[in-house]
Design an enzyme around this catalytic site. Structure first.
Site, PDB file in Angstrom:
ATOM      1  N   LYS A 120       0.733  -1.240   0.177  1.00  0.00           N
ATOM      2  CA  LYS A 120       0.206   0.208   0.225  1.00  0.00           C
ATOM      3  C   LYS A 120       1.254   1.353  -0.005  1.00  0.00           C
ATOM      4  CE  LYS A 120      -4.070  -1.375   1.850  1.00  0.00           C
ATOM      5  NZ  LYS A 120      -5.317  -1.042   2.767  1.00  0.00           N
ATOM      6  N   GLU A 121       2.030   0.834   0.525  1.00  0.00           N
ATOM      7  CA  GLU A 121       2.625   2.359   0.047  1.00  0.00           C
ATOM      8  C   GLU A 121       4.118   1.930   0.046  1.00  0.00           C
ATOM      9  OE1 GLU A 121       1.581   4.383   4.862  1.00  0.00           O
ATOM     10  OE2 GLU A 121       3.154   2.850   4.605  1.00  0.00           O
ATOM     11  N   ASP A 150       6.648  -1.135  10.331  1.00  0.00           N
ATOM     12  CA  ASP A 150       5.106  -1.775  10.365  1.00  0.00           C
ATOM     13  C   ASP A 150       4.977  -3.001  10.386  1.00  0.00           C
ATOM     14  OD1 ASP A 150       4.869  -1.722  13.586  1.00  0.00           O
ATOM     15  OD2 ASP A 150       3.240   0.179  13.242  1.00  0.00           O
ATOM     16  N   ASP A 373      -1.480  11.778  15.840  1.00  0.00           N
ATOM     17  CA  ASP A 373      -0.836  12.770  15.947  1.00  0.00           C
ATOM     18  C   ASP A 373      -1.664  14.076  16.686  1.00  0.00           C
ATOM     19  OD1 ASP A 373      -2.566  12.471  14.161  1.00  0.00           O
ATOM     20  OD2 ASP A 373      -1.588  13.614  12.512  1.00  0.00           O
TER      21      ASP A 373
HETATM   22  O1  LIG Z   1       0.197   0.192  12.219  1.00  0.00           O
HETATM   23  C1  LIG Z   1       0.465   1.464  11.892  1.00  0.00           C
HETATM   24  C2  LIG Z   1      -0.599   2.325  11.036  1.00  0.00           C
HETATM   25  C3  LIG Z   1       0.439   2.971  10.632  1.00  0.00           C
HETATM   26  N1  LIG Z   1       1.261   3.682  10.513  1.00  0.00           N
HETATM   27  C4  LIG Z   1       1.673   4.514   9.422  1.00  0.00           C
HETATM   28  O2  LIG Z   1       1.334   5.828  10.274  1.00  0.00           O
HETATM   29  C5  LIG Z   1       1.559   7.025   9.489  1.00  0.00           C
HETATM   30  C6  LIG Z   1      -0.189   7.686   8.859  1.00  0.00           C
HETATM   31  O3  LIG Z   1      -0.721   5.985   8.016  1.00  0.00           O
HETATM   32  P1  LIG Z   1      -2.048   6.483   6.844  1.00  0.00           P
HETATM   33  O4  LIG Z   1      -2.417   5.778   6.795  1.00  0.00           O
HETATM   34  O5  LIG Z   1      -1.074   7.430   5.906  1.00  0.00           O
HETATM   35  O6  LIG Z   1      -3.010   7.503   7.342  1.00  0.00           O
HETATM   36  P2  LIG Z   1      -3.566   9.190   6.843  1.00  0.00           P
HETATM   37  O7  LIG Z   1      -4.428   9.205   7.476  1.00  0.00           O
HETATM   38  O8  LIG Z   1      -2.693   9.079   5.561  1.00  0.00           O
HETATM   39  O9  LIG Z   1      -2.443  10.474   7.811  1.00  0.00           O
HETATM   40  C7  LIG Z   1      -2.510  11.500   8.708  1.00  0.00           C
HETATM   41  O10 LIG Z   1      -3.805  10.587   9.532  1.00  0.00           O
HETATM   42  C8  LIG Z   1      -2.951   9.678  11.482  1.00  0.00           C
HETATM   43  C9  LIG Z   1      -4.000   9.615  12.006  1.00  0.00           C
HETATM   44  O11 LIG Z   1      -5.142   9.318  11.807  1.00  0.00           O
HETATM   45  C10 LIG Z   1      -1.136  10.525  11.152  1.00  0.00           C
HETATM   46  O12 LIG Z   1      -0.852   8.733  11.530  1.00  0.00           O
HETATM   47  C11 LIG Z   1      -0.341  10.928   9.870  1.00  0.00           C
HETATM   48  O13 LIG Z   1       0.107  11.198  10.456  1.00  0.00           O
HETATM   49  C12 LIG Z   1      -1.774  12.253   9.047  1.00  0.00           C
HETATM   50  O14 LIG Z   1      -0.233  12.274   7.653  1.00  0.00           O
HETATM   51  C13 LIG Z   1       1.809   5.882   7.743  1.00  0.00           C
HETATM   52  O15 LIG Z   1       3.123   6.692   7.710  1.00  0.00           O
HETATM   53  C14 LIG Z   1       1.804   4.075   8.402  1.00  0.00           C
HETATM   54  O16 LIG Z   1       2.774   3.602   7.331  1.00  0.00           O
HETATM   55  C15 LIG Z   1       2.291   2.751  11.466  1.00  0.00           C
HETATM   56  O17 LIG Z   1       3.748   3.349  11.809  1.00  0.00           O
HETATM   57  N2  LIG Z   1       2.126   1.657  12.063  1.00  0.00           N
END
Ligand SMILES: O=c1ccn([C@@H]2O[C@H](COP(=O)(O)OP(=O)(O)O[C@H]3O[C@H](CO)[C@@H](O)[C@H](O)[C@H]3O)[C@@H](O)[C@H]2O)c(=O)[nH]1
Length: 662
Positions: A120-121, A150, A373
């Site tokens: 996915k990433e 992760d 966050d």
């Molecule tokens: O179990 C997990 C799940 C997610 N992530 C990381 O967390 C980040 C955020 O996840 P993503 O799915 O990209 O979430 P978004 O909703 O797009 O991100 C926004 O919203 C998140 C909160 O829901 C915040 O953590 C992010 O900083 C913010 O950019 C990514 O880099 C993931 O790789 C982990 O490290 N471990």
């Protein structure tokens, strides 16, 4: 975040300044008028409810639901005033940095990049992020880049071992050519590149690395011929047959060490460290917050920098961690690859490490919400830390946005659950705890987001109830002949108009504002509702909602439609059902209202407001009608969704017919 300390006083030039916006006085005057109008509206509802004895139970219920919806609207409006009471614009002067502090005194910068799933990433995206950070216009020996994986994927580690080799050419190239776009993918895709032999060479190296990494990711395994250096071979041995993404030991690999690894021009390279925290099915994982808390005590999140100290209690009361090594002022004097340091790092990356400690509760990233966050930022500000919002012309951070509506709504649904976890937290909620700790305006500003999903109450209400009433020739909104009519018009135009004005004054176009308000309506009918329901189920212990990762994969066809401004539905998701129902019911009620209006109905002006409302929703739903009836591509509305929504709309209309005509 800073501990309330200002900038260094003169004679140093400022790094940033701010000025209040000219619209402040107007905002306050308008807020006073609007508050009066809200009070009058609530008085009207109270009056209607008190007249219950002269009306039926149906009208009491309608008035009661109108009151609830309008109370939510009023609360959200009041909370939004926190942003309008003293708006400022900040100006940044990064060019003054060298005059304020000598380069050798720059603080060390630790940058964390999180990734959780190589499919996915895509690792090449994460690699590009890392390379752009390693090439920052900042002394490389002061930068450490940590990749938190992760997903526990050997493919990601492999991508980074390749990136490290490329970095030793890329960093000097950026420095020598004074490159601004330091992400190689972005740089090579830009139009204004000047050809040179070095350019051709580095581009070729990049393409080779990309092809190799993508080939390995496509195959899903790393064949032996690709692992050439011994230290890395040892790391890959951790991926035994029992290693799964939910159950595996901690993996820590120092890929580049700034005390010994140099680039091709002889300059030291930044630290580049791969960390995959231990996972076990029996220990809570805490998602991104859990991953970040394993990385020691500091964090760089989406678009923000923190001082390391903020994770150890408020500015005036230190909350020390259990281990001295994790203290914010601890200086590590041993080499990063030394046995002692690596042993301690593995201990911290263990999945049970925080048990019985303050990590996640008083130290570090806070657990308890899916929007770690937002929650952590809120708690830090409550503790007394101050934050600054900088928005320079050249964006300091760029990121990925979901391009399909299902990804966007899925992301937003997760946010809704996380926000409600903060809003209704018994101890640290935004309204009471927030207002007590930071003052009423900050409490309201945070509450505006915490209660975000509540928008679904008025949006659902005003998307269905007046329309169903109209279809039965019943008017539940004021007639044009009543003075209340003007109150509704003022409240509606006032809120919409001010929102539009703020948007345009901040540099947005009318078209973008229109799209933004359309997305607000769509969210109100979809993810806000589903997020609230899932939060409720989670609170009752009926379901457990985890972190559904937002996909960052770019499909060519989807990207094309995205850039053409076409909505991408495609998947038969229940999220689209209420939206499609609203599109159908509003179309019918608008057409019915128009017909009644043209034949000169005797509704005495009671048609007007519901008809305008239906018309506005129909306008917002134009792309949905197109996706239902006019499109043939993969992004059209799936037939199952249309059939289910049509059936449910018919059932709802029949139910309304029975209620209104009893
Ligand atoms: O179990 C997990 C799940 C997610 N992530 C990381 O967390 C980040 C955020 O996840 P993503 O799915 O990209 O979430 P978004 O909703 O797009 O991100 C926004 O919203 C998140 C909160 O829901 C915040 O953590 C992010 O900083 C913010 O950019 C990514 O880099 C993931 O790789 C982990 O490290 N471990």
């Amino acid at each position: 975040m800073e501990g309330g300390k200002g900038l260094r006083a003169a004679p140093f030039p400022p790094l940033h300044t701010f000025e209040p916006l000219r619209r402040t006085a107007l905002n306050r005057i308008f807020a006073a008028f609007y508050t009066c109008a809200i009070i009058v509206l609530l008085y009207r509802h109270a009056q209607a409810l008190l007249n219950y004895s002269t009306t039926s139970l149906l009208y009491f219920s309608i008035n009661f639901s109108l009151l609830i919806s309008d109370l939510v609207l009023a609360f959200m409006w009041a909370a939004a005033q926190a942003y309008r009471v003293r708006p400022i614009r900040r100006k940044e002067f990064p060019e003054n940095l060298k005059r304020v502090i000598k380069e050798e005194d720059y603080p060390g910068l630790d940058v964390f990049i999180c990734t959780a799933d190589p499919f996915k990433e895509p690792p090449m995206n994460v690699v590009n992020t890392a390379l752009s950070l390693m090439a920052y216009d900042y002394p490389p020996e002061k930068i450490s880049v940590y990749v938190s994986d992760d997903g526990g994927s050997a493919l990601t580690l492999f991508a980074f071992t390749e990136a490290a080799k490329f970095a030793s050419y890329w960093l000097p190239f950026c420095r020598e050519q004074n490159i601004m776009e330091r992400s190689p993918e972005v740089y090579f895709a830009s139009n204004n590149l000047s050809w040179s032999p070095e350019f051709e060479k580095i581009k070729m190296m990049y393409e080779n690395m990309k092809a190799k990494v993508e080939h390995v990711v496509d195959k899903g395994e790393i064949s032996d011929e690709y692992i050439i250096d011994n230290p890395h071979r040892e790391a890959f041995k951790k991926w035994t047959k029992d290693f799964t993404r939910t159950d595996h030991p901690a993996v820590i690999q120092v890929i580049l060490d700034r005390s010994e690894d140099k680039d091709v021009s002889g300059n030291y390279l930044p630290n580049l460290i791969y960390v995959s925290r231990e996972k076990s099915k029996t220990s809570p994982h805490h998602f991104k917050a859990g991953a970040l808390n394993a990385l020691g005590p500091n964090y760089v999140g989406s678009g923000c920098f923190f001082q390391r100290r903020v994770f150890f209690g408020g500015p005036s009361e230190m909350v020390p961690p259990e281990f001295d090594e994790l203290n914010s002022n601890n200086v590590v004097d041993k080499p990063i690859k030394s046995e002692e340091i690596l042993e301690f790092a593995h201990h911290v990356a263990g999945c049970n490490y925080e048990n019985q400690t303050k990590w996640g509760y008083l130290n570090g990233f806070r657990y308890g919400s899916l929007v770690e966050d937002y929650y952590t930022g809120f708690r830090l500000q409550c503790e007394g830390w101050k934050s600054l919002f900088c928005n320079p012309k050249r964006a300091a951070f760029l990121g990925d946005n979901p391009i399909t509506i299902i990804d966007l709504l899925g992301q937003c649904k997760r946010w809704c659950i996380g926000l409600l976890e903060v809003a209704f937290s018994s101890k640290y909620n935004t309204l009471i705890y927030g207002s007590r700790s930071m003052g009423i305006f900050m409490g309201l500003a945070y509450s505006h987001y915490a209660f975000w999903p509540l928008w679904c109450i008025p949006v659902i209400h005003y998307s269905f109830l007046p329309q169903l009433a109209l279809l039965n020739k019943v008017s539940i909104l004021p007639k044009t002949s009543e003075p209340w009519f003007f109150l509704y018009v003022f409240l509606f135009l006032g809120a919409y108009g001010q929102d539009c004005l703020d948007f345009v004054l901040d540099g947005g176009s009318i078209k973008r504002w229109w799209n933004a308000q359309r997305m607000w309506m769509i969210r109100g009918l979809t993810c806000y509702v589903f997020g609230s329901v899932e939060y409720l189920l989670k609170s009752l212990g009926i379901s457990t909602h985890g972190f559904t990762l937002t996909s960052k994969v770019q499909d060519d066809e989807q990207s094309k439609r995205y850039w053409q401004g076409t909505f991408e539905f495609g998947v038969p998701s229940p999220l689209f059902v209420p939206l499609t129902m609203a599109a159908i019911i509003n179309l019918f009620s608008f057409l019915y209202g128009l017909k009644e209006f043209l034949v000169g109905s005797n509704m005495d002006g009671g048609l007007f407001l519901p008809m305008v409302l239906s018309g506005l929703i129909v306008l917002n739903c134009l792309p949905i009608y197109g996706a239902i009836a006019l499109r043939n591509d993969k992004g059209k509305m799936p037939t199952q969704v249309t059939v289910i929504a049509t059936f449910l709309s018919a059932a709802l209309s029949s139910f309304a017919y029975l209620i209104f005509n009893q």
